[in-house]
Structure formats: C-alpha cells, structure tokens
Write a protein that holds these residues in place. Sequence first.
Motif, PDB file in Angstrom:
ATOM      1  N   HIS A 130       0.827  -1.113  -0.026  1.00  0.00           N
ATOM      2  CA  HIS A 130      -0.020  -0.089   0.003  1.00  0.00           C
ATOM      3  C   HIS A 130       0.962   1.232   0.165  1.00  0.00           C
ATOM      4  CE1 HIS A 130      -3.971  -1.834   0.563  1.00  0.00           C
ATOM      5  NE2 HIS A 130      -3.309  -2.790   1.438  1.00  0.00           N
ATOM      6  N   LYS A 131       0.442   2.251  -1.000  1.00  0.00           N
ATOM      7  CA  LYS A 131       1.208   3.410  -0.841  1.00  0.00           C
ATOM      8  C   LYS A 131       1.821   4.037   0.467  1.00  0.00           C
ATOM      9  CE  LYS A 131      -2.365   6.448  -2.220  1.00  0.00           C
ATOM     10  NZ  LYS A 131      -3.048   7.191  -3.399  1.00  0.00           N
ATOM     11  N   GLU A 132       0.545   3.957   1.493  1.00  0.00           N
ATOM     12  CA  GLU A 132       0.763   4.460   2.751  1.00  0.00           C
ATOM     13  C   GLU A 132       2.014   3.937   3.360  1.00  0.00           C
ATOM     14  OE1 GLU A 132      -2.098   3.220   1.464  1.00  0.00           O
ATOM     15  OE2 GLU A 132      -3.355   5.039   1.238  1.00  0.00           O
ATOM     16  N   LYS A 133       2.264   2.669   3.046  1.00  0.00           N
ATOM     17  CA  LYS A 133       3.394   1.866   3.954  1.00  0.00           C
ATOM     18  C   LYS A 133       4.735   1.960   3.213  1.00  0.00           C
ATOM     19  CE  LYS A 133       0.219  -1.811   5.374  1.00  0.00           C
ATOM     20  NZ  LYS A 133      -0.071  -3.061   5.189  1.00  0.00           N
ATOM     21  N   VAL A 134       4.827   2.509   2.050  1.00  0.00           N
ATOM     22  CA  VAL A 134       6.324   2.739   1.190  1.00  0.00           C
ATOM     23  C   VAL A 134       7.310   3.460   2.172  1.00  0.00           C
ATOM     24  CG1 VAL A 134       7.315   3.614  -0.700  1.00  0.00           C
ATOM     25  CG2 VAL A 134       5.196   2.439  -1.022  1.00  0.00           C
ATOM     26  N   GLU A 135       6.792   4.633   2.484  1.00  0.00           N
ATOM     27  CA  GLU A 135       7.763   5.537   3.311  1.00  0.00           C
ATOM     28  C   GLU A 135       8.208   4.885   4.546  1.00  0.00           C
ATOM     29  OE1 GLU A 135      10.483   8.465   3.675  1.00  0.00           O
ATOM     30  OE2 GLU A 135       9.599   7.618   2.085  1.00  0.00           O
ATOM     31  N   PRO A 136       7.161   4.360   5.409  1.00  0.00           N
ATOM     32  CA  PRO A 136       7.588   3.770   6.695  1.00  0.00           C
ATOM     33  C   PRO A 136       8.174   2.545   6.590  1.00  0.00           C
ATOM     34  CG  PRO A 136       4.991   4.356   6.704  1.00  0.00           C
ATOM     35  CD  PRO A 136       5.502   4.546   5.288  1.00  0.00           C
ATOM     36  N   TYR A 137       8.155   1.713   5.665  1.00  0.00           N
ATOM     37  CA  TYR A 137       8.941   0.678   5.512  1.00  0.00           C
ATOM     38  C   TYR A 137      10.443   0.946   5.106  1.00  0.00           C
ATOM     39  CZ  TYR A 137       5.378  -3.223   5.108  1.00  0.00           C
ATOM     40  OH  TYR A 137       4.350  -4.016   5.847  1.00  0.00           O
ATOM     41  N   ARG A 138      10.347   2.046   4.209  1.00  0.00           N
ATOM     42  CA  ARG A 138      11.952   2.650   3.673  1.00  0.00           C
ATOM     43  C   ARG A 138      12.633   3.255   5.245  1.00  0.00           C
ATOM     44  NH1 ARG A 138      14.383   6.928   3.441  1.00  0.00           N
ATOM     45  NH2 ARG A 138      12.744   8.198   3.451  1.00  0.00           N
ATOM     46  N   LEU A 139      11.709   3.984   5.797  1.00  0.00           N
ATOM     47  CA  LEU A 139      12.461   4.563   7.147  1.00  0.00           C
ATOM     48  C   LEU A 139      12.691   3.515   8.145  1.00  0.00           C
ATOM     49  CD1 LEU A 139      10.094   7.650   7.696  1.00  0.00           C
ATOM     50  CD2 LEU A 139      12.364   7.744   7.132  1.00  0.00           C
ATOM     51  N   MET A 140      12.047   2.477   8.328  1.00  0.00           N
ATOM     52  CA  MET A 140      12.369   1.286   9.136  1.00  0.00           C
ATOM     53  C   MET A 140      13.751   0.638   8.797  1.00  0.00           C
ATOM     54  SD  MET A 140      12.114  -2.068   9.058  1.00  0.00           S
ATOM     55  CE  MET A 140      11.267  -2.679   8.165  1.00  0.00           C
ATOM     56  N   ALA A 141      13.672   0.487   7.288  1.00  0.00           N
ATOM     57  CA  ALA A 141      14.919  -0.248   6.915  1.00  0.00           C
ATOM     58  C   ALA A 141      15.906   0.497   7.161  1.00  0.00           C
ATOM     59  CB  ALA A 141      14.557  -0.746   5.398  1.00  0.00           C
ATOM     60  N   GLN A 142      15.958   1.991   6.764  1.00  0.00           N
ATOM     61  CA  GLN A 142      17.036   2.907   6.816  1.00  0.00           C
ATOM     62  C   GLN A 142      17.627   2.930   8.200  1.00  0.00           C
ATOM     63  OE1 GLN A 142      16.058   6.816   5.751  1.00  0.00           O
ATOM     64  NE2 GLN A 142      18.242   6.922   4.900  1.00  0.00           N
ATOM     65  N   THR A 143      16.610   2.854   9.189  1.00  0.00           N
ATOM     66  CA  THR A 143      17.045   3.122  10.616  1.00  0.00           C
ATOM     67  C   THR A 143      17.776   1.839  11.182  1.00  0.00           C
ATOM     68  OG1 THR A 143      15.104   4.433  10.931  1.00  0.00           O
ATOM     69  CG2 THR A 143      16.063   3.473  12.802  1.00  0.00           C
ATOM     70  N   ARG A 144      17.111   0.500  10.806  1.00  0.00           N
ATOM     71  CA  ARG A 144      17.645  -0.537  11.120  1.00  0.00           C
ATOM     72  C   ARG A 144      18.858  -1.032  10.486  1.00  0.00           C
ATOM     73  NH1 ARG A 144      17.704  -3.739  15.565  1.00  0.00           N
ATOM     74  NH2 ARG A 144      15.125  -3.192  15.916  1.00  0.00           N
ATOM     75  N   PHE A 145      19.244  -0.660   9.302  1.00  0.00           N
ATOM     76  CA  PHE A 145      20.289  -0.930   8.564  1.00  0.00           C
ATOM     77  C   PHE A 145      20.937   0.100   7.959  1.00  0.00           C
ATOM     78  CE2 PHE A 145      17.214  -4.597   8.407  1.00  0.00           C
ATOM     79  CZ  PHE A 145      17.934  -5.473   9.062  1.00  0.00           C
ATOM     80  N   PRO A 146      21.738   1.056   8.779  1.00  0.00           N
ATOM     81  CA  PRO A 146      21.992   2.484   8.066  1.00  0.00           C
ATOM     82  C   PRO A 146      23.101   2.362   7.340  1.00  0.00           C
ATOM     83  CG  PRO A 146      22.725   2.082  10.592  1.00  0.00           C
ATOM     84  CD  PRO A 146      21.762   1.161  10.157  1.00  0.00           C
ATOM     85  N   ASN A 147      23.796   1.234   7.196  1.00  0.00           N
ATOM     86  CA  ASN A 147      24.847   1.309   5.997  1.00  0.00           C
ATOM     87  C   ASN A 147      24.422   0.497   4.847  1.00  0.00           C
ATOM     88  OD1 ASN A 147      26.657   2.961   7.895  1.00  0.00           O
ATOM     89  ND2 ASN A 147      27.125   0.811   8.869  1.00  0.00           N
ATOM     90  N   SER A 148      23.219   0.153   4.761  1.00  0.00           N
ATOM     91  CA  SER A 148      22.887  -0.604   3.617  1.00  0.00           C
ATOM     92  C   SER A 148      22.042   0.056   2.500  1.00  0.00           C
ATOM     93  CB  SER A 148      21.743  -1.664   4.023  1.00  0.00           C
ATOM     94  OG  SER A 148      22.178  -2.545   4.905  1.00  0.00           O
ATOM     95  N   ARG A 149      21.925  -0.473   1.315  1.00  0.00           N
ATOM     96  CA  ARG A 149      21.233   0.281   0.268  1.00  0.00           C
ATOM     97  C   ARG A 149      19.849  -0.300   0.250  1.00  0.00           C
ATOM     98  NH1 ARG A 149      22.312  -0.723  -5.836  1.00  0.00           N
ATOM     99  NH2 ARG A 149      20.585  -0.047  -6.443  1.00  0.00           N
ATOM    100  N   ILE A 150      18.883   0.663   0.299  1.00  0.00           N
ATOM    101  CA  ILE A 150      17.344   0.261   0.270  1.00  0.00           C
ATOM    102  C   ILE A 150      16.427   0.818  -0.707  1.00  0.00           C
ATOM    103  CG2 ILE A 150      15.280   0.528   1.952  1.00  0.00           C
ATOM    104  CD1 ILE A 150      17.840   1.225   4.126  1.00  0.00           C
ATOM    105  N   ASN A 151      15.851   0.063  -1.471  1.00  0.00           N
ATOM    106  CA  ASN A 151      14.681   0.621  -2.441  1.00  0.00           C
ATOM    107  C   ASN A 151      13.327  -0.124  -2.014  1.00  0.00           C
ATOM    108  OD1 ASN A 151      13.478  -0.087  -5.400  1.00  0.00           O
ATOM    109  ND2 ASN A 151      14.577   1.903  -5.380  1.00  0.00           N
ATOM    110  N   VAL A 152      12.233   1.033  -1.915  1.00  0.00           N
ATOM    111  CA  VAL A 152      11.183   0.488  -1.694  1.00  0.00           C
ATOM    112  C   VAL A 152      10.237   1.248  -2.516  1.00  0.00           C
ATOM    113  CG1 VAL A 152       9.290   0.194   0.228  1.00  0.00           C
ATOM    114  CG2 VAL A 152      11.832   0.353   1.054  1.00  0.00           C
TER     115      VAL A 152
END
Length: 112
Positions: A81-103
């Motif tokens: 759901h488009k409402e979850k894209v940014e929360p998922y991205r922020l969670m992954a960025q916070t949990r894995f700060p040295n990783s590359r993320i695409n959501v």
Amino acid sequence: MPHLQTLRLWRPDDFPWTSIQPRYYEAEKSNRNLRLILQWLRSLKTPKSIAQHVIVFEQDLCQLVEKLKEFTFLDIYGEIHKEKVEPYRLMAQTRFPNSRINVEVSRFRLWL
C-alpha cells in the motif's frame, strides 16, 4: 540455509511478509461477510495498522538477517500500500543504516 546470500520472493500483498495474517482469505473463500471484509481493508490504511505492520516486518527482517550470516540481498516483489512505502523505507534505513534500500509500491529491496 545459513549460507544463503540472496533471497527473492514474490507475494501478492505484504501480509505474508509478516506474521500478521488476516482472516480475509477465509471470508473471501466463503463469500460471506463482504461488508466486514471491505471494512477490514479500509482499516489497513490507518496509522495504527501501518505501524503494526512496520513493527512486525522489522522483527521478521531482523530475524532473517540474524540467522543468515552471509545474507547480502533481499528482493521482494508484491503489492505494498502506498501509505506503507515510506514507513517501510524509514524502518529499513534506521535498522540497517549502512545498507542500500529501495522501497516502491511493487517492490522491497535491501542490499546489506
């Protein structure tokens, strides 16, 4: 499979990514409670529901990374759901700060 490096999944929606399993599928099969199903689908877009999914997805993701010591890439195709894209991205960025993320609305990718 502790030596798995890449995991690619395809899911029709993001519920199977997490341990939150709605009764939607049972009700859909019986074609009863259509009103309840529609109400439930609307409830998935609430901030509370989104926060729940983000928390459970984070827990599941961390468990996966912890168990697979050589894990380097996760690629999940499916509807987000488009409402979850940014929360998922922020969670992954916070949990894995040295990783590359695409959501995106159709994909979640994480390079560790």
